[in-house]
Enzyme design. Structure first.
Site, mmCIF file in Angstrom:
data_model
loop_
_atom_site.group_PDB
_atom_site.id
_atom_site.type_symbol
_atom_site.label_atom_id
_atom_site.label_comp_id
_atom_site.label_asym_id
_atom_site.label_seq_id
_atom_site.Cartn_x
_atom_site.Cartn_y
_atom_site.Cartn_z
ATOM 1 N N TYR A 1 0.723 -1.373 -0.078
ATOM 2 C CA TYR A 1 -0.430 0.098 0.107
ATOM 3 C C TYR A 1 0.872 1.098 0.136
ATOM 4 O O TYR A 1 0.694 2.509 0.796
ATOM 5 C CB TYR A 1 -1.038 -0.024 1.619
ATOM 6 C CG TYR A 1 -1.130 -1.407 2.091
ATOM 7 C CD1 TYR A 1 -2.023 -2.126 0.773
ATOM 8 C CD2 TYR A 1 -1.366 -1.488 2.772
ATOM 9 C CE1 TYR A 1 -2.284 -3.141 0.627
ATOM 10 C CE2 TYR A 1 -1.653 -3.165 3.330
ATOM 11 C CZ TYR A 1 -2.181 -3.829 2.688
ATOM 12 O OH TYR A 1 -2.768 -5.696 2.775
ATOM 13 N N HIS A 2 2.022 1.371 -0.421
ATOM 14 C CA HIS A 2 2.899 2.542 -0.358
ATOM 15 C C HIS A 2 3.252 3.065 -2.642
ATOM 16 O O HIS A 2 4.333 3.371 -2.038
ATOM 17 C CB HIS A 2 4.368 2.090 -0.046
ATOM 18 C CG HIS A 2 3.996 1.561 1.622
ATOM 19 N ND1 HIS A 2 5.724 0.484 1.768
ATOM 20 C CD2 HIS A 2 3.137 1.496 1.650
ATOM 21 C CE1 HIS A 2 5.277 0.095 3.141
ATOM 22 N NE2 HIS A 2 4.214 0.641 3.313
ATOM 23 N N LEU A 3 1.815 3.115 -2.622
ATOM 24 C CA LEU A 3 1.791 3.709 -4.105
ATOM 25 C C LEU A 3 2.604 4.734 -4.210
ATOM 26 O O LEU A 3 1.878 6.209 -3.394
ATOM 27 C CB LEU A 3 0.511 3.486 -5.077
ATOM 28 C CG LEU A 3 0.598 2.054 -5.254
ATOM 29 C CD1 LEU A 3 0.015 1.025 -3.792
ATOM 30 C CD2 LEU A 3 -0.814 1.632 -6.096
#
Length: 538
Positions: free
Chosen positions: A472-474
């Site tokens: 979830y580190h886009l």
């Protein structure tokens, strides 16, 4: 489409009330002469799931708080489409994330500066990190800032064994991975205050909601950026069935994240000209890099069955869960007050590296096949997740339709770079070592995933491709830099005046960390630029 004018002219309009937008609203509205409008598509963050730290798992797929994006089938992940949560509520993803406060290494930011982002070296950004924090006052950390950061209050016995055993793998205990050095094993610092989630909305927005010059509008779905004569002039959005346009006298700031920001630019004619033409959108400025350079951390995991029923798996089921709920309501303590990851490590997969290339998270729990943060298993378990700090794979975000309410195509291209596949194998092998120590032996009933039979490099890579998932580190889809980058180091979008980008999308290269802290730092530095303050001091 006829739009009504929304409450006069604004000095600044901020799109997105996530980690970046809340910081921007706080800092910009501190000047009482500036009239600031903050637009958020989601709602207020009042639900108990958003207050209880363990409620993180309940928000994982809840459309009330989550955009629930899905990636395109990936060539490096067995053709799978991967669920990609993004916060849709005040506080954005900081309201639904795993609470971890991780800045990244000094080298991350020095590399940005070397790549053409003047003013973004570690020395430049450190004062802004320190100004955000309420943790500890020293040369590396800050105290008295809006964002409360806490240490884990108690060690689960399995976590204590993990920390003890890590020394067998050559990892020293690091008392502060956000301090002078990143490498080592540690317990995670969290954005939890007195047993409750402390999101960006809690830290930066709640204390200033009553400012007369700040207007926060929820349920505002932005449709497009309005322009005239080479300048961004306003934002058109829908709310409660009405179409409204807010006009700005000063800079508009996009803080809608690595998916939302490039998507909005593309449907407004401010992205790649070829894409605008394909969508039937008039080309306002040709920015070929908008939506490209997508980066993310991709995690795999090793799971062991635990010998005794003392893990979070058992605590999360009735009747023990009822006791834990009562305990949290009365004291704000217990299992529900913890972040999902308790301990972790930064480590080098080989001695020849100068910096850690792997990040680990450890929890006395195990999850279903849905992924690292899926449903808890019915049997006792412990898990270590691992990902490459600086992946080389690059993807994209591209609008499919002129209507921004239609989700864009999201393709991270996980594990398509050779270096990333090699790191996935190395990470799984090191994770096995970390779970196979003498200190953890009394707790372990054996490896259940990937399973001891998966021993070869080919087998481990196949497991990573079939079972890994996003962390979830886009980021990176509106990268800043010199010529060729869509955003300047002053965070201005090229080709149009009065429009800035200040969120995770501007990162030229992903940081070796969870991205929430860096996103807040970006917003703090952006606000300093806009207020004409020194960008080397908070």
């Amino acid at each position: 489409m006829t739009a009504e004018k929304f409450e006069g002219d604004w000095d600044h309009i901020i799109v997105g009330a996530g980690s970046a937008g809340c910081v921007l609203a706080n800092r910009l509205s501190a000047d009482p002469r500036r009239r600031v409008l903050l637009l958020e598509a989601g709602g207020e963050a009042r639900h108990p799931y958003l207050q209880v730290p363990a409620g993180f798992l309940k928000t994982f797929r809840d459309p009330r708080f989550n955009w629930n994006f899905v990636t395109e089938p990936g060539p490096g992940v067995d053709g799978r489409a991967i669920h990609t949560p993004r916060g849709r509520v005040l506080g954005g993803s900081s309201a639904i994330n795993g609470h971890l406060w991780v800045r990244g290494s000094a080298r991350d930011f020095d590399d940005w500066a070397q790549a053409g982002c003047r003013g973004w070296s570690h020395a430049d950004v450190l004062p802004h990190f320190r100004g955000l924090e309420d943790y500890r006052d020293d040369a590396h950390r800050g105290a008295g800032g809006p964002q409360h950061v806490s240490d884990i209050p108690a060690l689960h016995p399995i976590v204590a064994a993990f920390l003890e055993g890590s020394a067998e793998c050559g990892l020293a205990r690091n008392p502060d991975y956000n301090g002078a050095a990143q490498e080592g094993v540690f317990t995670y610092q969290r954005t939890i205050r007195r047993g409750s989630r402390f999101s960006a909305a809690s830290a930066f927005l709640a204390p200033v909601r009553d400012r007369a010059n700040l207007r926060v509008v929820t349920g505002a779905m932005v449709l497009r950026i309005e322009t005239a004569a080479g300048r961004a002039t306003g934002i058109t959005f829908t709310r409660e069935g009405r179409t409204l346009t807010a006009h700005a006298k000063g800079d508009i700031v996009l803080a809608a994240g690595a998916i939302g920001t490039p998507h909005l630019l593309q449907v407004s004619g401010l992205g790649p000209a070829a894409l605008s033409c394909a969508l039937g959108v008039p080309v306002i400025a040709d920015n070929p890099g908008v939506g490209e350079n997508l980066q993310d951390h991709y995690a795999t995991r090793v799971v062991h069955r635990v010998t005794r029923p003392v893990t979070l798996n058992e605590q999360a089921r009735p009747p023990r869960l009822w006791w834990e709920m009562a305990r949290w309501l009365l004291t704000r303590r217990g299992m529900l007050a913890f972040s999902p990851a308790h301990a972790g490590a930064f480590a080098r997969s080989r001695d020849t590296l100068e910096e850690p290339d792997l990040q680990f998270v450890f929890t006395p729990a195990s999850y279903s096949e849905e992924g690292v943060t899926g449903r808890l298993q019915d049997v006792p378990g412990m898990t270590i997740g691992v990902w490459q700090c600086r992946p080389e794979s690059r993807g994209f975000v591209r609008a499919r339709d002129v209507d921004p309410r239609q989700a864009p195509a999201i393709q991270p291209n996980y594990l398509t770079a050779t270096e990333d596949r090699e790191a996935a194998i190395a990470g799984l092998r090191m994770a096995r070592h970390l779970l196979g120590t003498r200190a953890l032996a009394p707790w372990s009933a054996g490896e259940t995933a990937p399973g001891p039979e998966q021993a070869s490099d080919d087998a481990l890579l196949a497991y990573a491709q079939a079972k890994g998932s996003t962390v979830y580190h886009l980021c990176g889809t509106c990268r800043m830099g010199g010529d060729g980058a869509p955003v300047t180091p002053e965070l201005r979008l090229r080709g149009i005046d009065a429009l800035r980008v200040a969120d995770a999308s501007i990162m030229p290269r992903i940081v070796s960390a969870n991205t929430n802290a860096t996103t807040m730092m970006i917003a703090a530095k952006a606000a300093a630029m806009m207020l004409g303050q020194s960008t080397t001091k908070p």
